[in-house]
Motif scaffolding. Sequence first.
Motif, PDB file in Angstrom:
ATOM      1  N   LYS A   4       0.474  -1.180   0.277  1.00  0.00           N
ATOM      2  CA  LYS A   4      -0.007  -0.073  -0.040  1.00  0.00           C
ATOM      3  C   LYS A   4       0.808   1.563  -0.049  1.00  0.00           C
ATOM      4  N   ASP A   5       0.549   2.756  -0.701  1.00  0.00           N
ATOM      5  CA  ASP A   5       0.730   3.842  -0.702  1.00  0.00           C
ATOM      6  C   ASP A   5       0.444   4.143   0.784  1.00  0.00           C
ATOM      7  N   ALA A   6       0.759   5.169   0.941  1.00  0.00           N
ATOM      8  CA  ALA A   6       1.170   5.234   2.948  1.00  0.00           C
ATOM      9  C   ALA A   6      -0.523   5.987   2.576  1.00  0.00           C
ATOM     10  N   THR A  20     -17.676   1.131   6.050  1.00  0.00           N
ATOM     11  CA  THR A  20     -17.169  -0.118   6.668  1.00  0.00           C
ATOM     12  C   THR A  20     -18.548  -0.944   6.745  1.00  0.00           C
ATOM     13  N   ASN A  21     -19.580   0.220   5.992  1.00  0.00           N
ATOM     14  CA  ASN A  21     -21.412  -0.177   5.582  1.00  0.00           C
ATOM     15  C   ASN A  21     -21.409   0.469   4.927  1.00  0.00           C
ATOM     16  N   PRO A  22     -21.834   0.427   3.108  1.00  0.00           N
ATOM     17  CA  PRO A  22     -20.410  -1.125   3.220  1.00  0.00           C
ATOM     18  C   PRO A  22     -19.458  -0.824   3.102  1.00  0.00           C
ATOM     19  N   VAL A  23     -18.592  -2.141   2.859  1.00  0.00           N
ATOM     20  CA  VAL A  23     -17.214  -1.613   3.178  1.00  0.00           C
ATOM     21  C   VAL A  23     -16.468  -1.589   1.216  1.00  0.00           C
ATOM     22  N   THR A  24     -15.662  -0.617   1.570  1.00  0.00           N
ATOM     23  CA  THR A  24     -15.191  -0.162   0.925  1.00  0.00           C
ATOM     24  C   THR A  24     -13.942   0.038  -0.301  1.00  0.00           C
ATOM     25  N   GLY A  25     -13.286   0.598  -0.907  1.00  0.00           N
ATOM     26  CA  GLY A  25     -11.816   0.244  -1.385  1.00  0.00           C
ATOM     27  C   GLY A  25     -11.369  -0.277  -2.158  1.00  0.00           C
ATOM     28  N   PHE A  26     -10.514  -0.195  -2.517  1.00  0.00           N
ATOM     29  CA  PHE A  26      -9.587  -0.881  -3.321  1.00  0.00           C
ATOM     30  C   PHE A  26      -9.407  -2.312  -2.360  1.00  0.00           C
ATOM     31  N   PHE A  27      -8.406  -2.347  -1.312  1.00  0.00           N
ATOM     32  CA  PHE A  27      -8.186  -3.670  -0.136  1.00  0.00           C
ATOM     33  C   PHE A  27      -9.695  -4.181   0.235  1.00  0.00           C
ATOM     34  N   ARG A  28     -10.693  -3.229   0.468  1.00  0.00           N
ATOM     35  CA  ARG A  28     -11.778  -3.613   1.048  1.00  0.00           C
ATOM     36  C   ARG A  28     -11.635  -3.203   2.554  1.00  0.00           C
ATOM     37  N   ASP A  29     -10.941  -2.530   2.847  1.00  0.00           N
ATOM     38  CA  ASP A  29     -10.177  -2.385   4.526  1.00  0.00           C
ATOM     39  C   ASP A  29     -11.419  -1.184   4.734  1.00  0.00           C
ATOM     40  N   GLY A  30     -12.304  -0.522   4.480  1.00  0.00           N
ATOM     41  CA  GLY A  30     -12.420   0.755   5.264  1.00  0.00           C
ATOM     42  C   GLY A  30     -12.082   1.999   3.970  1.00  0.00           C
ATOM     43  N   CYS A  32      -9.646   4.571   1.562  1.00  0.00           N
ATOM     44  CA  CYS A  32      -9.843   5.030   0.360  1.00  0.00           C
ATOM     45  C   CYS A  32      -8.047   4.331   0.107  1.00  0.00           C
ATOM     46  N   ASN A  33      -7.249   3.637   0.601  1.00  0.00           N
ATOM     47  CA  ASN A  33      -6.352   3.126   0.754  1.00  0.00           C
ATOM     48  C   ASN A  33      -5.745   2.663  -0.727  1.00  0.00           C
ATOM     49  N   THR A  34      -4.982   3.001  -2.000  1.00  0.00           N
ATOM     50  CA  THR A  34      -4.187   2.320  -2.672  1.00  0.00           C
ATOM     51  C   THR A  34      -2.283   2.416  -3.374  1.00  0.00           C
ATOM     52  N   CYS A  35      -2.466   2.058  -4.256  1.00  0.00           N
ATOM     53  CA  CYS A  35      -1.005   1.487  -4.752  1.00  0.00           C
ATOM     54  C   CYS A  35      -1.159   0.804  -6.267  1.00  0.00           C
ATOM     55  N   ALA A  36      -0.203   0.499  -6.835  1.00  0.00           N
ATOM     56  CA  ALA A  36       0.928   0.595  -8.051  1.00  0.00           C
ATOM     57  C   ALA A  36      -0.381  -0.267  -9.008  1.00  0.00           C
ATOM     58  N   GLN A  37      -0.835  -1.330  -8.220  1.00  0.00           N
ATOM     59  CA  GLN A  37      -1.357  -1.990  -8.727  1.00  0.00           C
ATOM     60  C   GLN A  37      -3.344  -1.928  -8.845  1.00  0.00           C
ATOM     61  N   ASP A  38      -3.478  -0.405  -8.132  1.00  0.00           N
ATOM     62  CA  ASP A  38      -5.079   0.094  -8.525  1.00  0.00           C
ATOM     63  C   ASP A  38      -4.836   0.632  -9.034  1.00  0.00           C
ATOM     64  N   GLN A  39      -5.238   0.681 -10.659  1.00  0.00           N
ATOM     65  CA  GLN A  39      -5.344   0.564 -12.166  1.00  0.00           C
ATOM     66  C   GLN A  39      -6.290   1.786 -11.712  1.00  0.00           C
ATOM     67  N   GLY A  40      -7.267   1.836 -11.027  1.00  0.00           N
ATOM     68  CA  GLY A  40      -8.927   2.874 -11.401  1.00  0.00           C
ATOM     69  C   GLY A  40      -8.313   3.834 -10.151  1.00  0.00           C
ATOM     70  N   SER A  41      -7.552   3.971  -9.169  1.00  0.00           N
ATOM     71  CA  SER A  41      -7.250   5.682  -8.466  1.00  0.00           C
ATOM     72  C   SER A  41      -8.430   5.331  -7.578  1.00  0.00           C
ATOM     73  N   HIS A  42      -7.972   4.016  -7.080  1.00  0.00           N
ATOM     74  CA  HIS A  42      -9.948   4.400  -6.211  1.00  0.00           C
ATOM     75  C   HIS A  42      -9.471   4.700  -4.935  1.00  0.00           C
ATOM     76  N   THR A  43      -9.783   6.411  -5.146  1.00  0.00           N
ATOM     77  CA  THR A  43      -9.043   7.146  -3.812  1.00  0.00           C
ATOM     78  C   THR A  43      -9.838   8.297  -3.224  1.00  0.00           C
ATOM     79  N   VAL A  44     -11.219   8.291  -3.891  1.00  0.00           N
ATOM     80  CA  VAL A  44     -11.748   9.246  -3.788  1.00  0.00           C
ATOM     81  C   VAL A  44     -13.361   8.928  -2.967  1.00  0.00           C
ATOM     82  N   CYS A  45     -13.185   9.203  -1.860  1.00  0.00           N
ATOM     83  CA  CYS A  45     -14.035   9.012  -1.181  1.00  0.00           C
ATOM     84  C   CYS A  45     -15.346  10.176  -0.759  1.00  0.00           C
TER      85      CYS A  45
END
Length: 124
Positions: A4-6, A20-30, A32-45
Amino acid sequence: MIEKDASVNVLGGTLAPCSTNPVTGFFRDGHCNTCAQDQGSHTVCAVMTAEFLAYSKYVGNDLSTPRPEFNFAGLKPGDHWCLCAARFLQAHDEGCAPKANLAATHQKALDIVPLRVLQEHALP
């Protein structure tokens, strides 16, 4: 192993949880964490609205229909969700962007969405 990026938000602070209800995020950790593999940049809450959900469906990403095969109940107005930064910017350009929780929006969103645009749609 995926690294994960910082977890830093667009304001420079620690990334707050999005939902967390619904559980969101690229990592489904609640978050908007991201990483190099997150091609869609799921970063805006963002806080879903009927208008945005209809728009998203219209442009090919149906977020409101349940998809049990993916353990996805579908989103409804009021739900918080980590949106792809490009979709958020596209919705802004079309005049239907939802509100954004800046404390829960990852700093990587700034690679795509200008801070002034996020601030324009910030939750009070």
